[in-house]
Design a protein around this motif. Sequence first.
Motif, PDB file in Angstrom:
ATOM      1  N   ASN A 186       0.863  -1.185   0.000  1.00  0.00           N
ATOM      2  CA  ASN A 186       0.000   0.000   0.000  1.00  0.00           C
ATOM      3  C   ASN A 186       0.895   1.228   0.000  1.00  0.00           C
ATOM      4  OD1 ASN A 186      -2.238  -1.623   0.102  1.00  0.00           O
ATOM      5  ND2 ASN A 186      -2.702  -1.229   2.257  1.00  0.00           N
ATOM      6  N   LEU A 187       0.555   2.208  -0.835  1.00  0.00           N
ATOM      7  CA  LEU A 187       1.420   3.367  -1.002  1.00  0.00           C
ATOM      8  C   LEU A 187       0.737   4.624  -0.475  1.00  0.00           C
ATOM      9  CD1 LEU A 187       3.794   4.095  -3.882  1.00  0.00           C
ATOM     10  CD2 LEU A 187       2.296   5.926  -3.141  1.00  0.00           C
ATOM     11  N   TYR A 188       1.410   5.270   0.477  1.00  0.00           N
ATOM     12  CA  TYR A 188       0.945   6.528   1.060  1.00  0.00           C
ATOM     13  C   TYR A 188       1.729   7.663   0.410  1.00  0.00           C
ATOM     14  CZ  TYR A 188      -1.318   3.713   4.688  1.00  0.00           C
ATOM     15  OH  TYR A 188      -2.132   2.817   5.354  1.00  0.00           O
ATOM     16  N   PHE A 189       1.071   8.786   0.144  1.00  0.00           N
ATOM     17  CA  PHE A 189       1.737   9.911  -0.488  1.00  0.00           C
ATOM     18  C   PHE A 189       0.922  11.174  -0.231  1.00  0.00           C
ATOM     19  CE2 PHE A 189      -1.395   8.409  -3.430  1.00  0.00           C
ATOM     20  CZ  PHE A 189      -1.806   9.495  -4.189  1.00  0.00           C
ATOM     21  N   ASN A 190       1.436  12.322  -0.677  1.00  0.00           N
ATOM     22  CA  ASN A 190       0.658  13.552  -0.530  1.00  0.00           C
ATOM     23  C   ASN A 190       0.378  14.165  -1.890  1.00  0.00           C
ATOM     24  OD1 ASN A 190       3.033  14.848  -1.184  1.00  0.00           O
ATOM     25  ND2 ASN A 190       2.920  16.336   0.459  1.00  0.00           N
ATOM     26  N   SER A 191      -0.691  14.953  -1.951  1.00  0.00           N
ATOM     27  CA  SER A 191      -1.112  15.516  -3.227  1.00  0.00           C
ATOM     28  C   SER A 191      -2.002  16.733  -2.983  1.00  0.00           C
ATOM     29  CB  SER A 191      -1.865  14.466  -4.045  1.00  0.00           C
ATOM     30  OG  SER A 191      -2.352  15.001  -5.259  1.00  0.00           O
ATOM     31  N   ASP A 192      -1.972  17.656  -3.953  1.00  0.00           N
ATOM     32  CA  ASP A 192      -2.897  18.786  -3.899  1.00  0.00           C
ATOM     33  C   ASP A 192      -3.983  18.651  -4.970  1.00  0.00           C
ATOM     34  OD1 ASP A 192      -1.436  19.287  -6.176  1.00  0.00           O
ATOM     35  OD2 ASP A 192      -1.086  21.404  -5.743  1.00  0.00           O
ATOM     36  N   ARG A 193      -4.269  17.406  -5.360  1.00  0.00           N
ATOM     37  CA  ARG A 193      -5.291  17.159  -6.377  1.00  0.00           C
ATOM     38  C   ARG A 193      -6.657  17.663  -5.920  1.00  0.00           C
ATOM     39  NH1 ARG A 193      -4.917  10.953  -7.218  1.00  0.00           N
ATOM     40  NH2 ARG A 193      -2.711  11.545  -7.129  1.00  0.00           N
ATOM     41  N   ALA A 194      -7.545  17.821  -6.863  1.00  0.00           N
ATOM     42  CA  ALA A 194      -8.887  18.335  -6.583  1.00  0.00           C
ATOM     43  C   ALA A 194      -9.600  17.449  -5.567  1.00  0.00           C
ATOM     44  CB  ALA A 194      -9.693  18.404  -7.874  1.00  0.00           C
ATOM     45  N   GLY A 195     -10.403  18.089  -4.699  1.00  0.00           N
ATOM     46  CA  GLY A 195     -11.174  17.346  -3.711  1.00  0.00           C
ATOM     47  C   GLY A 195     -10.506  17.226  -2.361  1.00  0.00           C
ATOM     48  N   GLY A 196      -9.332  17.847  -2.211  1.00  0.00           N
ATOM     49  CA  GLY A 196      -8.617  17.773  -0.943  1.00  0.00           C
ATOM     50  C   GLY A 196      -9.150  18.750   0.079  1.00  0.00           C
ATOM     51  N   MET A 197      -8.546  18.700   1.270  1.00  0.00           N
ATOM     52  CA  MET A 197      -8.998  19.531   2.389  1.00  0.00           C
ATOM     53  C   MET A 197      -8.124  20.764   2.591  1.00  0.00           C
ATOM     54  SD  MET A 197      -9.770  16.391   5.027  1.00  0.00           S
ATOM     55  CE  MET A 197     -10.209  17.471   6.385  1.00  0.00           C
ATOM     56  N   GLY A 198      -6.876  20.708   2.088  1.00  0.00           N
ATOM     57  CA  GLY A 198      -5.952  21.820   2.310  1.00  0.00           C
ATOM     58  C   GLY A 198      -4.994  21.968   1.157  1.00  0.00           C
ATOM     59  N   GLY A 199      -3.842  22.613   1.442  1.00  0.00           N
ATOM     60  CA  GLY A 199      -2.860  22.822   0.392  1.00  0.00           C
ATOM     61  C   GLY A 199      -2.339  21.516  -0.171  1.00  0.00           C
ATOM     62  N   MET A 200      -1.964  20.586   0.702  1.00  0.00           N
ATOM     63  CA  MET A 200      -1.569  19.225   0.330  1.00  0.00           C
ATOM     64  C   MET A 200      -2.217  18.288   1.341  1.00  0.00           C
ATOM     65  SD  MET A 200       0.654  19.445  -2.312  1.00  0.00           S
ATOM     66  CE  MET A 200       1.798  18.079  -2.343  1.00  0.00           C
ATOM     67  N   ASP A 201      -2.691  17.148   0.874  1.00  0.00           N
ATOM     68  CA  ASP A 201      -3.317  16.150   1.736  1.00  0.00           C
ATOM     69  C   ASP A 201      -2.596  14.818   1.617  1.00  0.00           C
ATOM     70  OD1 ASP A 201      -5.185  17.980   2.492  1.00  0.00           O
ATOM     71  OD2 ASP A 201      -6.906  16.964   1.603  1.00  0.00           O
ATOM     72  N   ILE A 202      -2.766  13.962   2.623  1.00  0.00           N
ATOM     73  CA  ILE A 202      -2.206  12.614   2.590  1.00  0.00           C
ATOM     74  C   ILE A 202      -3.253  11.647   2.031  1.00  0.00           C
ATOM     75  CG2 ILE A 202      -1.279  10.711   3.967  1.00  0.00           C
ATOM     76  CD1 ILE A 202      -0.223  12.811   5.935  1.00  0.00           C
ATOM     77  N   TYR A 203      -2.794  10.800   1.107  1.00  0.00           N
ATOM     78  CA  TYR A 203      -3.641   9.795   0.457  1.00  0.00           C
ATOM     79  C   TYR A 203      -3.006   8.421   0.615  1.00  0.00           C
ATOM     80  CZ  TYR A 203      -6.127  13.564  -2.034  1.00  0.00           C
ATOM     81  OH  TYR A 203      -6.881  14.667  -2.349  1.00  0.00           O
ATOM     82  N   VAL A 204      -3.816   7.385   0.392  1.00  0.00           N
ATOM     83  CA  VAL A 204      -3.293   6.024   0.290  1.00  0.00           C
ATOM     84  C   VAL A 204      -3.886   5.370  -0.950  1.00  0.00           C
ATOM     85  CG1 VAL A 204      -5.123   4.967   1.733  1.00  0.00           C
ATOM     86  CG2 VAL A 204      -2.909   3.814   1.467  1.00  0.00           C
ATOM     87  N   SER A 205      -3.047   4.643  -1.654  1.00  0.00           N
ATOM     88  CA  SER A 205      -3.499   3.821  -2.768  1.00  0.00           C
ATOM     89  C   SER A 205      -3.234   2.370  -2.378  1.00  0.00           C
ATOM     90  CB  SER A 205      -2.744   4.170  -4.054  1.00  0.00           C
ATOM     91  OG  SER A 205      -3.126   3.289  -5.099  1.00  0.00           O
ATOM     92  N   ASN A 206      -4.302   1.600  -2.204  1.00  0.00           N
ATOM     93  CA  ASN A 206      -4.152   0.203  -1.805  1.00  0.00           C
ATOM     94  C   ASN A 206      -3.701  -0.644  -2.991  1.00  0.00           C
ATOM     95  OD1 ASN A 206      -5.020   0.564   0.932  1.00  0.00           O
ATOM     96  ND2 ASN A 206      -7.108   0.774   0.164  1.00  0.00           N
ATOM     97  N   TYR A 207      -2.814  -1.592  -2.696  1.00  0.00           N
ATOM     98  CA  TYR A 207      -2.241  -2.465  -3.731  1.00  0.00           C
ATOM     99  C   TYR A 207      -3.032  -3.766  -3.754  1.00  0.00           C
ATOM    100  CZ  TYR A 207       1.558  -4.477  -6.543  1.00  0.00           C
ATOM    101  OH  TYR A 207       2.312  -5.041  -7.551  1.00  0.00           O
ATOM    102  N   VAL A 208      -3.795  -3.980  -4.827  1.00  0.00           N
ATOM    103  CA  VAL A 208      -4.681  -5.150  -4.923  1.00  0.00           C
ATOM    104  C   VAL A 208      -4.433  -5.872  -6.246  1.00  0.00           C
ATOM    105  CG1 VAL A 208      -7.068  -5.962  -4.915  1.00  0.00           C
ATOM    106  CG2 VAL A 208      -6.428  -3.971  -3.532  1.00  0.00           C
ATOM    107  N   ASN A 209      -4.123  -7.165  -6.144  1.00  0.00           N
ATOM    108  CA  ASN A 209      -3.901  -7.993  -7.341  1.00  0.00           C
ATOM    109  C   ASN A 209      -2.881  -7.370  -8.300  1.00  0.00           C
ATOM    110  OD1 ASN A 209      -5.830  -9.892  -6.458  1.00  0.00           O
ATOM    111  ND2 ASN A 209      -7.488  -8.712  -7.375  1.00  0.00           N
ATOM    112  N   GLY A 210      -1.809  -6.831  -7.717  1.00  0.00           N
ATOM    113  CA  GLY A 210      -0.721  -6.304  -8.530  1.00  0.00           C
ATOM    114  C   GLY A 210      -0.950  -4.934  -9.113  1.00  0.00           C
ATOM    115  N   LYS A 211      -2.028  -4.246  -8.681  1.00  0.00           N
ATOM    116  CA  LYS A 211      -2.307  -2.910  -9.217  1.00  0.00           C
ATOM    117  C   LYS A 211      -2.659  -1.936  -8.100  1.00  0.00           C
ATOM    118  CE  LYS A 211      -4.045  -4.379 -13.764  1.00  0.00           C
ATOM    119  NZ  LYS A 211      -5.210  -4.327 -14.692  1.00  0.00           N
TER     120      LYS A 211
END
Length: 312
Positions: A186-211
């Motif tokens: 599972n990969l944690y990272f930060n981003s200022d993509r649309a839909g966030g709460m502030g200047g930069m937010d912390i996200y997680v992308s879960n790793y499932v079946n190799g993707k």
Amino acid sequence: MINKVTIHEYVVANLIMKYLIYVLLLIFAIGCKDSKEATAVQAPYNVPYPLKSPVEFANGKITTTNGISFSKNGKVLYISKSIDKIFENGKKYAGIFKYAYKNDKWNGPELIQFGRNIDAYHPVLSIDNETLYFNSRSSPDSTNTSIPHNIWFSKKTASGWSSAEMLKGINSERYDSYPSLAKNNNLYFNSDRAGGMGGMDIYVSNYVNGKYQVPINLQNLNSDQVENDLVVDPEEKFIVFNRYIDSTKTIDLYISFREGNDWGKPIPLDKINSPTKWELTPTLSPEGNYFFYELDGKIMQVDLGELFHAKR
């Protein structure tokens, strides 16, 4: 003629002897196990006394600008610094450097080549040490063109590191940076993509079946400020990150503990945070004994357990 008493004494003595042999073998086995475990964790940064307060790693001789990542045995260290190459907009490139511990000292720095001339900083080794993730401002189409940060990776090969590639399924048109991986990938990272709460937010992308799956905003960790550098415990039991407060221009470290399927309220690491300096690039040692971070370019080290004293 052997009487019953003699036979009984013989049986008892035989049982005692077998028991003593078993105990000795058990003690020997445990001793070997402890010895192997002790050898396995004898990384160069290990010290034989508690580090209750932060100290300078390597006596302050190794500096970094946004990057601290140790190999599994603790004998290879990756850091990042500016290099003598400039983007077309005038900004300096960054490069990832390697230090290797040999002959009782750290040898380096050696600039890592990724098969293409790109900007690279904030190195993060995967748990198995086979992949090196990092941030880059280089455009994949024209590496001399600076674009918003993306997460890239390179694979270990027999001759070094493979040609670097952008990580699929994670990056957006906005800033995506500061990756940290759990044991399950599972990969944690930060981003200022649309839909966030502030200047930069912390996200997680879960790793499932190799993707990697669609990134999830970890709302309990985020605020209307900037959540920046981060590191997650390999078992995802806690996460450490820093937060930039625009009104005070300060950056401090916070810790959050896993609570069921979500994250608890972030707690400032008051024992570590300085009122006047920025605490950057939080990092865990591979065996989980120490916490590292960057302060004025120097790498600071403290017992990981000191983080758990934060007031809940």
